[in-house]
Motif scaffolding. Sequence first.
Motif, short mmCIF file in Angstrom:
data_model
loop_
_atom_site.label_atom_id
_atom_site.label_comp_id
_atom_site.label_asym_id
_atom_site.label_seq_id
_atom_site.Cartn_x
_atom_site.Cartn_y
_atom_site.Cartn_z
N UNK A 1 -14.76 6.24 5.29
CA UNK A 1 -14.23 7.18 4.29
C UNK A 1 -12.75 7.42 4.54
N UNK A 2 -11.91 7.34 3.50
CA UNK A 2 -10.47 7.54 3.71
C UNK A 2 -10.15 8.95 4.20
N UNK A 3 -9.23 9.02 5.15
CA UNK A 3 -8.80 10.32 5.65
C UNK A 3 -7.87 11.02 4.66
N UNK A 4 -7.17 10.24 3.82
CA UNK A 4 -6.21 10.79 2.85
C UNK A 4 -6.37 10.05 1.53
N UNK A 5 -6.10 10.74 0.43
CA UNK A 5 -6.19 10.09 -0.88
C UNK A 5 -4.87 9.44 -1.28
N UNK A 6 -3.79 9.77 -0.58
CA UNK A 6 -2.47 9.18 -0.85
C UNK A 6 -1.78 8.83 0.45
N UNK A 7 -1.29 7.59 0.54
CA UNK A 7 -0.46 7.17 1.67
C UNK A 7 0.90 6.77 1.13
N UNK A 8 1.94 7.43 1.63
CA UNK A 8 3.32 7.13 1.23
C UNK A 8 3.97 6.36 2.39
N UNK A 9 4.40 5.15 2.10
CA UNK A 9 5.03 4.32 3.13
C UNK A 9 6.54 4.25 2.93
N UNK A 10 7.27 4.33 4.02
CA UNK A 10 8.64 3.83 4.06
C UNK A 10 8.52 2.30 4.06
N UNK A 11 9.63 1.61 3.82
CA UNK A 11 9.56 0.14 3.79
C UNK A 11 10.23 -0.50 4.99
N UNK A 12 11.56 -0.39 5.07
CA UNK A 12 12.30 -1.07 6.15
C UNK A 12 11.97 -0.46 7.50
N UNK A 13 11.52 -1.30 8.41
CA UNK A 13 11.15 -0.85 9.74
C UNK A 13 9.74 -0.31 9.83
N UNK A 14 9.09 -0.13 8.66
CA UNK A 14 7.72 0.39 8.63
C UNK A 14 6.76 -0.70 8.17
N UNK A 15 6.94 -1.20 6.96
CA UNK A 15 6.16 -2.34 6.49
C UNK A 15 6.85 -3.66 6.81
N UNK A 16 8.18 -3.66 6.75
CA UNK A 16 8.96 -4.89 6.94
C UNK A 16 9.70 -4.87 8.27
N UNK A 17 9.69 -6.00 8.94
CA UNK A 17 10.37 -6.14 10.23
C UNK A 17 11.85 -6.43 9.98
#
Length: 209
Positions: A1-17
């Motif tokens: 079960x998801x802990x949160x209904x919304x996940x907000x991601x930063x991009x540079x350094x977070x999703x992208x190396x």
Amino acid sequence: MPAYSLVIFDFDGTLADSFPWFCSILNQTAEQFDLRPVAPEEIEGLRELGSREVIAHLGVPLWKMPMIASYMRRLATEAATDIQLYPGVAEALEALADAGVRLVIVSSNAEAPIRQVLGPAADLIDHYVCGASLWGKAAKFRKVLSQLGIAPAAAIAIGDELRDIDAARDEGITAGAVTFGFNSAAALRRHNPDFMFDSFDDLRKTLLR
């Protein structure tokens, strides 16, 4: 079960190396805006500092920041084919989306290079909020929550910098931090985020507990 209904991601350094790329264009940017060059041995020390401290340390006038941001966004667009996602990003995004979690990216980068780096995973993102100013993420978070009709308590914001933690706290959002981006794990830990993630496998397991 998801802990949160919304996940907000930063991009540079977070999703992208993108930290190696960032380091590679620091002195090109310094030369472009008549700033002092950054010595290689300074880099690790800068990872311990907040964004305002970094700017002060490098002697960057605040009035130049919008021009510098615009210049670096252009360089990021040109370099999009050379920047890779961290291992496990696509799988984590797919698992979250399959569980019904809304996914948003809030970034100072432009949408086109973000989509290019994400590749097929770009279609998993529900909403892109791009071109955020250095300290403008809290307002972007607030706008996203309002537009999607999601309460702050149902959201988590995940970034790689101290300012990402601050922005989440300003809006009453759970603050998550990855330990492999711009700020060091030690600096992030001192800032006491609600969660710290050492990998995207760790992130996926925590958010889909």
